[in-house]
Design a protein around this motif. Structure first.
Motif, PDB file in Angstrom:
ATOM      1  N   ASP A  62      -7.606  -0.331 -64.811  1.00 30.19           N
ATOM      2  CA  ASP A  62      -7.424   0.505 -63.632  1.00 30.19           C
ATOM      3  C   ASP A  62      -6.766  -0.332 -62.542  1.00 30.19           C
ATOM      4  OD1 ASP A  62      -7.577   2.701 -61.945  1.00 30.19           O
ATOM      5  OD2 ASP A  62      -9.754   2.855 -62.013  1.00 30.19           O
ATOM      6  N   LEU A 148       1.908   1.491 -67.559  1.00 34.43           N
ATOM      7  CA  LEU A 148       1.562   2.903 -67.375  1.00 34.43           C
ATOM      8  C   LEU A 148       2.429   3.818 -68.234  1.00 34.43           C
ATOM      9  CD1 LEU A 148       0.947   3.079 -63.530  1.00 34.43           C
ATOM     10  CD2 LEU A 148      -0.751   3.317 -65.355  1.00 34.43           C
ATOM     11  N   PHE A 155      -5.599   2.868 -70.179  1.00 35.85           N
ATOM     12  CA  PHE A 155      -5.671   2.941 -68.728  1.00 35.85           C
ATOM     13  C   PHE A 155      -6.444   4.189 -68.323  1.00 35.85           C
ATOM     14  CE2 PHE A 155      -3.974   3.691 -64.444  1.00 35.85           C
ATOM     15  CZ  PHE A 155      -4.064   2.415 -63.910  1.00 35.85           C
ATOM     16  N   THR A 159      -6.673   7.998 -62.922  1.00 37.94           N
ATOM     17  CA  THR A 159      -5.799   7.192 -62.067  1.00 37.94           C
ATOM     18  C   THR A 159      -4.352   7.334 -62.506  1.00 37.94           C
ATOM     19  OG1 THR A 159      -7.550   5.580 -61.605  1.00 37.94           O
ATOM     20  CG2 THR A 159      -5.283   4.869 -61.206  1.00 37.94           C
ATOM     21  N   ARG A 160      -4.140   7.379 -63.822  1.00 41.08           N
ATOM     22  CA  ARG A 160      -2.769   7.581 -64.334  1.00 41.08           C
ATOM     23  C   ARG A 160      -2.196   8.886 -63.780  1.00 41.08           C
ATOM     24  NH1 ARG A 160      -0.320   5.420 -69.314  1.00 41.08           N
ATOM     25  NH2 ARG A 160      -2.363   4.698 -69.943  1.00 41.08           N
ATOM     26  N   GLU A 164       0.934   9.374 -60.929  1.00 40.34           N
ATOM     27  CA  GLU A 164       2.081   9.818 -61.725  1.00 40.34           C
ATOM     28  C   GLU A 164       3.385   9.795 -60.944  1.00 40.34           C
ATOM     29  OE1 GLU A 164       3.060  13.290 -64.935  1.00 40.34           O
ATOM     30  OE2 GLU A 164       1.663  13.750 -63.319  1.00 40.34           O
TER      31      GLU A 164
END
Length: 168
Positions: A62, A148, A155, A159-160, A164
């Motif tokens: 993260d 990412l 991951f 949060t991804r 974005e």
């Protein structure tokens, strides 16, 4: 003891509170807030690995120090608390950078969360809370973006989703 957290409606309004285990088991909407920690010159981002015994997203990577919003807290208060607890960073300015509502799954159960992200700049020492983080390091934005883009890289999915469009 089961921590009590704020629960929200689908539109992002706080509507009450419930034990964290119930929130996760029933997929109740809740909120979390986190901080993307950048170096003072903005060229590096702090990335960490979550502890293996976390309730959600265990052992995943993260770039936000964060957690769930507790009853009576605002997302900014939560972000400051979590940054201090997880990385030992205090006394920094926070700038809001993103907000999304994420409706996903974890461990076969629905996970619904309103996510709030802030950014802070800092070059001092980082001290991990051992129960939350196993390791951490500084990466350039390019290094983080490359990771990412790899869907196989473990991951944290919320949060991804939150970041974005952040790096565009």
């Amino acid at each position: 003891m089961d921590e009590v957290v704020s629960i929200y409606d689908a539109h992002g309004n706080p509507v009450g509170e419930a034990p964290r285990t119930r929130v996760y088991a029933e997929g109740l909407w809740h909120a979390s807030a986190g901080v993307l920690l950048r170096s003072l010159d903005g060229t590096r981002i702090y990335v960490h690995r979550r502890a293996p015994d976390k309730a959600v997203f265990a052992s995943m990577y993260d770039c936000l120090a964060g957690g769930v919003v507790d009853p009576g807290e605002t997302p900014e208060v939560t972000a400051r608390r979590e940054l201090a607890e997880e990385l030992g960073v205090t006394g920094v300015d926070l700038t809001p950078i993103a907000r999304v509502s994420w409706d996903g799954t974890w461990d076969g159960a629905p996970l619904r969360c309103h996510l709030y992200a802030f950014e802070a700049h800092y070059d001092g020492p980082v001290h991990h809370q051992a129960s939350e983080i196993t390791d951490g390091w500084w990466w350039t934005e390019g290094e983080l973006r490359r990771h990412l883009q790899d869907p196989e890289w473990p991951f944290v999915p919320d949060t991804r989703a939150l970041l974005e469009n952040y790096f565009d």
